[in-house]
Design an enzyme around this catalytic site. Structure first.
Site, PDB file in Angstrom:
ATOM      1  N   GLU A 111       1.585  20.919  -4.880  1.00  0.00           N
ATOM      2  CA  GLU A 111       2.001  20.060  -5.953  1.00  0.00           C
ATOM      3  C   GLU A 111       1.135  20.881  -7.417  1.00  0.00           C
ATOM      4  O   GLU A 111       0.872  20.145  -7.863  1.00  0.00           O
ATOM      5  CB  GLU A 111       1.319  19.378  -5.674  1.00  0.00           C
ATOM      6  CG  GLU A 111       2.404  18.805  -4.697  1.00  0.00           C
ATOM      7  CD  GLU A 111       1.164  17.090  -4.780  1.00  0.00           C
ATOM      8  OE1 GLU A 111       0.729  16.490  -5.203  1.00  0.00           O
ATOM      9  OE2 GLU A 111       2.206  16.365  -3.164  1.00  0.00           O
ATOM     10  N   GLU A 252       5.065  17.434   2.938  1.00  0.00           N
ATOM     11  CA  GLU A 252       4.209  15.957   3.381  1.00  0.00           C
ATOM     12  C   GLU A 252       4.692  14.733   3.179  1.00  0.00           C
ATOM     13  O   GLU A 252       5.796  14.932   2.874  1.00  0.00           O
ATOM     14  CB  GLU A 252       3.071  16.371   2.507  1.00  0.00           C
ATOM     15  CG  GLU A 252       1.806  17.234   2.681  1.00  0.00           C
ATOM     16  CD  GLU A 252       0.807  17.276   1.121  1.00  0.00           C
ATOM     17  OE1 GLU A 252       0.655  15.777   0.607  1.00  0.00           O
ATOM     18  OE2 GLU A 252       0.555  18.099   0.893  1.00  0.00           O
TER      19      GLU A 252
END
Length: 330
Positions: A111, A252
């Protein structure tokens, strides 16, 4: 050089994210021993967020397939020069392949887009890709992991496109990944979509429990939010490369056992992750991507008490003593 560690999935498979943001967790050797001995390889895929020496040593000689991360703070270094990337690969990849570690993906950051390191991500990917290929290794995919915030539009799924503030970066990365056959890794959390917009999203839709289509998008019908979120990424990537055969891995996803009532609970976490595994393994596809061979990494191995207080500390599927928080893996 050790034999290539290719892996193929019929349908799909689920692995686990092994994070270490806590002070009450077992050692890496204990964790890997547990996964390989006590669970008897019921989990065959593992993702770690950095090339930690203890973890890689513990993985040596096992049959676990590992996704290893370049931490966000190291992205600028590997992007700085080909020599820097070569050194990183020699120290953290080649040295451990010789010891029998089975690498699957090399993930540049987690991220990191948007963020201070975002402009360096693509160059880091390119440098590391060259470093890997120069060694003669052709089975490790170099990529990055992004969250839903890189999408500016995600509903309906067919209208998915990258957000304007990251569109140039994501488009360029998408083109490169497509050109070398690497998947984009995405972090997908129906839980956070639900808690953000409970007036628009039903619990059943988020938990894979809807009995009738909740969203109709042209000829496609969506019974769960997870598939819709993946297909929004697919649409965004297809807009860039103008081809349907883009590749995606869910790096994820998960559901917390505590943090924000009434949506976080042991019951809901068990329902979500159990249904997720069933969906990935049995169906292995989304309405738009019948050929996706779904590969999903559940977040996470343990509750991590150094994460932000609340739900972020409560995604673990095992306690530190290795008992399951709820039945999932056995």
């Amino acid at each position: 050089m050790a034999p290539t560690s290719t892996i193929n999935f019929a349908g799909g498979d689920t692995g686990i994210n092994y994070g270490r943001s806590g002070d009450n967790l077992p050692s890496p050797k204990q964790v890997i021993n547990f996964l390989t001995r006590d669970l008897n390889y019921r989990i065959s895929l593992i993702r770690v967020y950095d090339a930690n020496t203890e973890i890689l040593e513990a993985l040596s000689g096992t049959s676990l397939f590992v996704t290893v991360g370049v931490p966000n703070e190291a992205i600028a270094f590997v992007a700085s020069s080909q020599e820097a990337a070569d050194k990183w690969v020699q120290d953290h990849i080649v040295a451990y392949i010789r010891k029998g570690v089975r690498f699957r993906y090399l993930c540049v950051g987690n991220e990191a887009i948007p963020g201070i390191s975002a402009p360096s991500v693509e160059q880091a990917i390119r440098n590391l890709y060259k470093s890997i290929r120069k060694t003669g290794i052709d089975y490790i995919f170099v990529t990055t992991a992004v969250a839903a915030n890189v999408l500016g539009t995600s509903y309906p799924p067919s209208q998915g496109q990258f957000a304007s503030n990251v569109a140039d970066i994501m488009s360029s990365i998408t083109r490169f990944l497509y050109s070398v056959g690497s998947p984009l890794l995405i972090n997908v959390y129906p839980y956070y979509a639900l808690v953000s917009e409970p007036q628009y999203i039903s619990l059943d839709y988020a938990l894979f429990q809807a009995l009738t289509p909740v969203v109709r998008d042209g000829d496609l019908e969506y019974y769960n939010l997870f598939d819709a979120m993946i297909d929004a990424f697919v649409a965004a990537m297809v807009r860039v490369v103008q081809r349907e055969d883009v590749k995606i891995v869910v790096s994820e996803t998960g559901w917390p056992t505590a943090g924000r009532e009434p949506y976080s609970s042991v019951e809901y976490a068990q329902i979500y992750n159990s249904n997720l595994r069933q969906h990935a393994i049995v169906s292995g596809s989304t309405p738009r991507k019948a050929d996706i061979n779904m590969e999903v990494y559940i977040f996470s191995m343990f509750n991590e008490n150094f994460r932000s207080p609340g739900d972020q500390q409560n995604f673990g599927t095992f306690y530190p003593n290795f008992t399951e928080v709820y039945p999932l893996w056995r």
